[in-house]
Design an enzyme around this catalytic site. Sequence first.
Site, PDB file in Angstrom:
ATOM      1  N   TYR A 152       4.012  -0.427  16.560  1.00  0.00           N
ATOM      2  CA  TYR A 152       3.916  -1.117  15.267  1.00  0.00           C
ATOM      3  C   TYR A 152       2.460  -1.452  14.986  1.00  0.00           C
ATOM      4  O   TYR A 152       1.645  -1.619  15.897  1.00  0.00           O
ATOM      5  CB  TYR A 152       4.790  -2.376  15.242  1.00  0.00           C
ATOM      6  CG  TYR A 152       4.306  -3.491  16.159  1.00  0.00           C
ATOM      7  CD1 TYR A 152       3.389  -4.449  15.718  1.00  0.00           C
ATOM      8  CD2 TYR A 152       4.771  -3.599  17.470  1.00  0.00           C
ATOM      9  CE1 TYR A 152       2.957  -5.466  16.541  1.00  0.00           C
ATOM     10  CE2 TYR A 152       4.338  -4.606  18.304  1.00  0.00           C
ATOM     11  CZ  TYR A 152       3.429  -5.546  17.837  1.00  0.00           C
ATOM     12  OH  TYR A 152       2.984  -6.556  18.657  1.00  0.00           O
ATOM     13  N   CYS A 153       2.126  -1.534  13.709  1.00  0.00           N
ATOM     14  CA  CYS A 153       0.787  -1.924  13.269  1.00  0.00           C
ATOM     15  C   CYS A 153       0.906  -2.506  11.874  1.00  0.00           C
ATOM     16  O   CYS A 153       2.020  -2.705  11.371  1.00  0.00           O
ATOM     17  CB  CYS A 153      -0.178  -0.729  13.315  1.00  0.00           C
ATOM     18  SG  CYS A 153       0.386   0.714  12.404  1.00  0.00           S
ATOM     19  N   THR A 154      -0.200  -2.779  11.224  1.00  0.00           N
ATOM     20  CA  THR A 154      -0.166  -3.534   9.968  1.00  0.00           C
ATOM     21  C   THR A 154       0.682  -2.856   8.901  1.00  0.00           C
ATOM     22  O   THR A 154       1.665  -3.406   8.414  1.00  0.00           O
ATOM     23  CB  THR A 154      -1.596  -3.748   9.443  1.00  0.00           C
ATOM     24  OG1 THR A 154      -2.391  -4.335  10.456  1.00  0.00           O
ATOM     25  CG2 THR A 154      -1.581  -4.657   8.214  1.00  0.00           C
ATOM     26  N   CYS A 187       0.065   3.770  13.671  1.00  0.00           N
ATOM     27  CA  CYS A 187       1.168   4.221  14.521  1.00  0.00           C
ATOM     28  C   CYS A 187       1.541   5.674  14.263  1.00  0.00           C
ATOM     29  O   CYS A 187       2.143   6.317  15.132  1.00  0.00           O
ATOM     30  CB  CYS A 187       2.380   3.332  14.310  1.00  0.00           C
ATOM     31  SG  CYS A 187       2.127   1.671  14.962  1.00  0.00           S
ATOM     32  N   ILE A 237       4.207  -3.807   9.924  1.00  0.00           N
ATOM     33  CA  ILE A 237       4.548  -5.226   9.914  1.00  0.00           C
ATOM     34  C   ILE A 237       4.749  -5.723   8.486  1.00  0.00           C
ATOM     35  O   ILE A 237       5.586  -6.584   8.222  1.00  0.00           O
ATOM     36  CB  ILE A 237       3.433  -6.047  10.605  1.00  0.00           C
ATOM     37  CG1 ILE A 237       3.229  -5.558  12.039  1.00  0.00           C
ATOM     38  CG2 ILE A 237       3.755  -7.536  10.599  1.00  0.00           C
ATOM     39  CD1 ILE A 237       1.912  -6.001  12.655  1.00  0.00           C
TER      40      ILE A 237
END
Length: 286
Positions: A184-186, A191, A213
């Site tokens: 997961y990332c912003t 990703c 996210i």
Amino acid sequence: MAVPKIVLFYMFTPLPDPEAIRLWQQTLAEAHDLTGRIIVSPHGINATVGGELANVKRYVKGTRSYAPFKSADIKWSDGRGNDFPRLSVKVRDEIVTFGAPDELEVDGGGVVGGGVHLAPDELHRLVDDRRDDVVFFDGRNAFEAEIGRFKNAVIPDVATTRDFVSELDSGKYDHLKDKAVVTYCTGGVRCEVLSALMRSRGFDEVYQLDGGIVRYGEKYKDTGLWEGSLYVFDNRMNIEFSDSAITLGHCSVCEAPTSRYENDDTKPERTLVLMCDACADATGSE
């Protein structure tokens, strides 16, 4: 009264002439008085821009008029009107700098060999079905996780995205290769690449949180598996999804709970440190 908005999006698709796309995006963003960062590469585009609501809408409409970008997942958030100092539109080898452009393969469907996309509700089903077998793997820089992360997530020891390749090659995460790994990332862009790098290194079952996210927080706020604040790369520095967000970070001076970042002027390179309001006021930080 003007309503400031910020949009975040990316698109992995082959671009034979990145410079032409850069010039078009520069012209389009300038025509609508937008500021922010746009990166174009042979692999696609990654953009975060902001401005007055009507202007941002016109920019999005113009961007989607280009067929390869038509299906771009546009993520909207509230701005403050001064979120970016200027407009920067550049061509680079990668739209996210992992330092591995030759490892990435992109076709009309996006990244080839990446992780399986999971919508937020699909993520919850996976965790419910296989709770002890699911591992969250943070695809951001380690400092970002200090103020917010998924519960029990693995936080790689990386200062920049470029550190991920050596971190994966170190072998310290090989014990996860038979687990269901959820990256997961912003907003999801990091990703896309990270999950492909992990799969090529023998991680058998790799997923990526679709929309990152941001999309998860829009759906579940602070009632799901996410905890804390989200670091963002503009003058807002961090955002919360609800008034119920918990504070995970601690002031680097007094250890008080905080999600506020300040620049550490004692170091030659730009370094962010957590600092509570009282300590920031005492040191003259703004």
